[in-house]
Design an enzyme around this catalytic site. Sequence first.
Site, PDB file in Angstrom:
ATOM      1  N   LYS A 105     -19.882 -46.716 -13.085  1.00 45.33           N
ATOM      2  CA  LYS A 105     -18.967 -46.939 -12.513  1.00 45.33           C
ATOM      3  C   LYS A 105     -17.974 -47.746 -13.262  1.00 45.33           C
ATOM      4  O   LYS A 105     -18.308 -48.297 -14.007  1.00 45.33           O
ATOM      5  CB  LYS A 105     -19.699 -47.719 -11.291  1.00 45.33           C
ATOM      6  CG  LYS A 105     -18.728 -47.819 -10.182  1.00 45.33           C
ATOM      7  CD  LYS A 105     -19.025 -46.906  -9.019  1.00 45.33           C
ATOM      8  CE  LYS A 105     -18.129 -46.746  -7.730  1.00 45.33           C
ATOM      9  NZ  LYS A 105     -18.355 -45.881  -6.979  1.00 45.33           N
ATOM     10  N   GLY A 236     -12.732 -49.166   8.058  1.00 48.84           N
ATOM     11  CA  GLY A 236     -12.142 -48.717   6.777  1.00 48.84           C
ATOM     12  C   GLY A 236     -11.787 -47.485   7.064  1.00 48.84           C
ATOM     13  O   GLY A 236     -12.397 -46.532   7.532  1.00 48.84           O
ATOM     14  N   GLY A 238      -9.977 -45.376   5.127  1.00 49.57           N
ATOM     15  CA  GLY A 238      -9.358 -44.906   3.792  1.00 49.57           C
ATOM     16  C   GLY A 238      -9.971 -43.606   3.649  1.00 49.57           C
ATOM     17  O   GLY A 238     -10.072 -42.769   4.995  1.00 49.57           O
ATOM     18  N   ASN A 239      -9.949 -42.825   2.675  1.00 52.69           N
ATOM     19  CA  ASN A 239     -10.580 -41.447   2.568  1.00 52.69           C
ATOM     20  C   ASN A 239     -11.894 -41.342   3.389  1.00 52.69           C
ATOM     21  O   ASN A 239     -11.902 -40.341   3.873  1.00 52.69           O
ATOM     22  CB  ASN A 239     -10.733 -41.148   0.975  1.00 52.69           C
ATOM     23  CG  ASN A 239     -11.153 -39.874   0.848  1.00 52.69           C
ATOM     24  OD1 ASN A 239     -12.633 -39.628   1.060  1.00 52.69           O
ATOM     25  ND2 ASN A 239     -10.599 -39.007   0.349  1.00 52.69           N
ATOM     26  N   GLY A 241     -13.682 -43.353   5.508  1.00 54.86           N
ATOM     27  CA  GLY A 241     -13.660 -43.621   6.770  1.00 54.86           C
ATOM     28  C   GLY A 241     -12.816 -42.532   7.718  1.00 54.86           C
ATOM     29  O   GLY A 241     -13.052 -42.228   8.571  1.00 54.86           O
ATOM     30  N   TYR A 242     -11.588 -42.074   7.085  1.00 57.98           N
ATOM     31  CA  TYR A 242     -10.709 -41.254   7.851  1.00 57.98           C
ATOM     32  C   TYR A 242     -11.610 -39.817   8.240  1.00 57.98           C
ATOM     33  O   TYR A 242     -11.699 -39.325   9.348  1.00 57.98           O
ATOM     34  CB  TYR A 242      -9.393 -40.881   7.070  1.00 57.98           C
ATOM     35  CG  TYR A 242      -8.767 -39.666   7.744  1.00 57.98           C
ATOM     36  CD1 TYR A 242      -8.129 -39.809   9.137  1.00 57.98           C
ATOM     37  CD2 TYR A 242      -8.646 -38.491   7.189  1.00 57.98           C
ATOM     38  CE1 TYR A 242      -7.526 -38.684   9.632  1.00 57.98           C
ATOM     39  CE2 TYR A 242      -8.062 -37.455   7.573  1.00 57.98           C
ATOM     40  CZ  TYR A 242      -7.421 -37.406   8.725  1.00 57.98           C
ATOM     41  OH  TYR A 242      -6.977 -36.260   9.483  1.00 57.98           O
TER      42      TYR A 242
HETATM   43  P1  NAD Z   1     -10.142 -45.995   0.009  1.00 57.54           P
HETATM   44  O1  NAD Z   1      -9.358 -47.081  -0.830  1.00 57.54           O
HETATM   45  O2  NAD Z   1      -9.527 -44.753   0.179  1.00 57.54           O
HETATM   46  O3  NAD Z   1     -10.238 -46.826   1.634  1.00 57.54           O
HETATM   47  C1  NAD Z   1     -10.812 -47.995   1.730  1.00 57.54           C
HETATM   48  C2  NAD Z   1     -10.246 -48.478   2.977  1.00 57.54           C
HETATM   49  O4  NAD Z   1     -10.793 -49.884   3.495  1.00 57.54           O
HETATM   50  C3  NAD Z   1      -8.912 -48.927   3.309  1.00 57.54           C
HETATM   51  O5  NAD Z   1      -8.659 -48.219   4.805  1.00 57.54           O
HETATM   52  C4  NAD Z   1      -8.805 -50.444   3.289  1.00 57.54           C
HETATM   53  O6  NAD Z   1      -7.757 -50.843   4.079  1.00 57.54           O
HETATM   54  C5  NAD Z   1     -10.091 -50.591   4.265  1.00 57.54           C
HETATM   55  N1  NAD Z   1     -10.628 -52.069   3.731  1.00 57.54           N
HETATM   56  C6  NAD Z   1     -10.464 -52.553   2.679  1.00 57.54           C
HETATM   57  N2  NAD Z   1     -11.067 -53.914   2.909  1.00 57.54           N
HETATM   58  C7  NAD Z   1     -11.462 -53.929   4.017  1.00 57.54           C
HETATM   59  C8  NAD Z   1     -12.131 -54.982   4.845  1.00 57.54           C
HETATM   60  N3  NAD Z   1     -12.467 -56.137   4.433  1.00 57.54           N
HETATM   61  N4  NAD Z   1     -12.166 -54.448   6.383  1.00 57.54           N
HETATM   62  C9  NAD Z   1     -11.774 -53.455   6.771  1.00 57.54           C
HETATM   63  N5  NAD Z   1     -11.552 -52.406   5.910  1.00 57.54           N
HETATM   64  C10 NAD Z   1     -10.912 -52.853   4.647  1.00 57.54           C
HETATM   65  O7  NAD Z   1     -11.716 -46.132  -0.518  1.00 57.54           O
HETATM   66  P2  NAD Z   1     -12.546 -45.004  -0.067  1.00 57.54           P
HETATM   67  O8  NAD Z   1     -12.792 -44.023  -1.147  1.00 57.54           O
HETATM   68  O9  NAD Z   1     -12.768 -44.656   1.259  1.00 57.54           O
HETATM   69  O10 NAD Z   1     -13.986 -45.776  -0.060  1.00 57.54           O
HETATM   70  C11 NAD Z   1     -14.403 -46.631   0.780  1.00 57.54           C
HETATM   71  C12 NAD Z   1     -16.046 -47.022   0.486  1.00 57.54           C
HETATM   72  O11 NAD Z   1     -16.648 -45.607   0.323  1.00 57.54           O
HETATM   73  C13 NAD Z   1     -16.172 -47.714  -0.793  1.00 57.54           C
HETATM   74  O12 NAD Z   1     -17.310 -48.594  -0.720  1.00 57.54           O
HETATM   75  C14 NAD Z   1     -16.405 -46.776  -1.800  1.00 57.54           C
HETATM   76  O13 NAD Z   1     -17.380 -47.194  -2.788  1.00 57.54           O
HETATM   77  C15 NAD Z   1     -17.327 -45.540  -0.855  1.00 57.54           C
HETATM   78  N6  NAD Z   1     -17.458 -44.311  -1.369  1.00 57.54           N
HETATM   79  C16 NAD Z   1     -16.540 -43.483  -1.549  1.00 57.54           C
HETATM   80  C17 NAD Z   1     -16.660 -42.323  -2.020  1.00 57.54           C
HETATM   81  C18 NAD Z   1     -15.366 -41.275  -2.337  1.00 57.54           C
HETATM   82  O14 NAD Z   1     -15.602 -40.112  -2.561  1.00 57.54           O
HETATM   83  N7  NAD Z   1     -14.177 -41.801  -2.320  1.00 57.54           N
HETATM   84  C19 NAD Z   1     -17.607 -41.694  -2.473  1.00 57.54           C
HETATM   85  C20 NAD Z   1     -18.938 -42.777  -1.921  1.00 57.54           C
HETATM   86  C21 NAD Z   1     -18.833 -43.886  -1.367  1.00 57.54           C
END
Ligand code: NAD
Length: 440
Positions: A105, A236, A238-239, A241-242
Amino acid sequence: MMKINTFKNGLRQLDKANRVLKLSEFKMERLRKPEKIVSVYFPVEMDREGKKIFHGYRVQYSNVRGPYKGGIRFHHQVDMNEVMALAFWMAIKCAVVNIPMGGGKGGIEVDPKKLSEAELERLSRAYVRAIAHDIGPNIDVPAPDVNTSPKIMAWMVDEYIKIKLKTSTFAEASADRQNSKLKTEEKNRLLGTFTGKPVEKGGSLGRTEATGRGGFYVLQALLEEQKTNMTVAVQGFGNVGYYIAKFLNEAGFRIVALSDSKGGIVVNNMEKDSFNPELVLSCKKEKGTLASCYCVGSVCDLENGRTISNEELLELPVDILVPAALENQITGKNAARIKAKIVLEMANGPTTPEADEILHRKKITVVPDVLSNSGGVTVSYFEWLQNLNNEQWSEEKVNQELKKKVVSAFIDVFKEAKKQGTDMRTAAFVLAIRRLTENH
Ligand code: NAD
């Protein structure tokens, strides 16, 4: 507020699994320590203030099953403990979903929202120059995470290939070859140093949606593909959650609450309504905030919903709670007030060990991160394979293979939990650590 030591939480999960595994002290000591820690300070030219020094990390936890693999996070609170925990969980996750990759990571301490696009690009390229010796298609393969995107991966891989083309061995090898096809193949192989790239830059179809889609398949397997009309709150937007919200909404689940770092929204009619995640996203893009994006069906209307804090969202009376933001959201302090029947962990490390105990006592099913969000790394693995083999899979094939992988991981974990009489997280760890330690 004092920041929770996330890595310690990961080690407590490991200790819990070892009550079943009973590994030797040497094997445990190996699992408690990353293989390599890269910590870099590097300058970046800012638009106005001249050069600034940034701090970046790359933790390479384990490569016993394949090259290190894991995302890169841009966040002002990134620190070594967090990156070590995330790298450790990647090693466990790749073993749970049974792909031949290890755990790594990376991260940079930065608030990316304060940078211009040009600064963000220079930061991304400078980080790659700083860690270039430690990555490569057969060494360590980064990907996107919080606040990093396919566009950032494209900058990073471009910088990496530039560096490699300059190194003498590669340059000589390329000069010797008249055959341009070979050169293209070599470049494609180097593209495999990063995953989560845009499709037109060597990315895989289906990668952007993969983490959300994988979580959806895992939940379907848990519910035996039957139940819909269940209510869901997603923390959340983001990617990850959406996409999970979108897939669940399309399958008939009702998305009653959503949030981002600035706060959340909830539907007024919890008995009937569901947010339409696609409309909420376009509204958020237009307004710059989720507040007032109460989009239900095909209409966004102030009558449909209200704002809510992130803390309140976690405690809503829903069937399924999906933490999809950051670590340590469900803790000893609020776990007793969680009312969901299922917690589908899409973020990494959203539940602390104290909270785990409380949720277990309350008979709330926790689908652990190392299983439910493993779809992202699974399709990253497919992307890497496509680059190495000079192939492009159809989206249909990607999704089919993804479903096979995550559903089979779910079945393995579910059976192990039944056999050992443990929660699913402990079962997933038991399964993964067995795979990580056998023959090693
Ligand atoms: P992202 O940056 O696309 O989205 C993160 C979202 O979380 C944003 O909407 C942000 O505003 C929100 N956020 C941040 N702090 C917050 C809080 N305190 N309360 C509520 N919302 C909050 O990131 P992502 O890629 O969607 O990653 C989200 C989670 O999923 C992380 O824990 C990441 O490690 C995990 N993850 C991501 C992937 C991937 O493929 N992107 C894969 C496995 C796990």
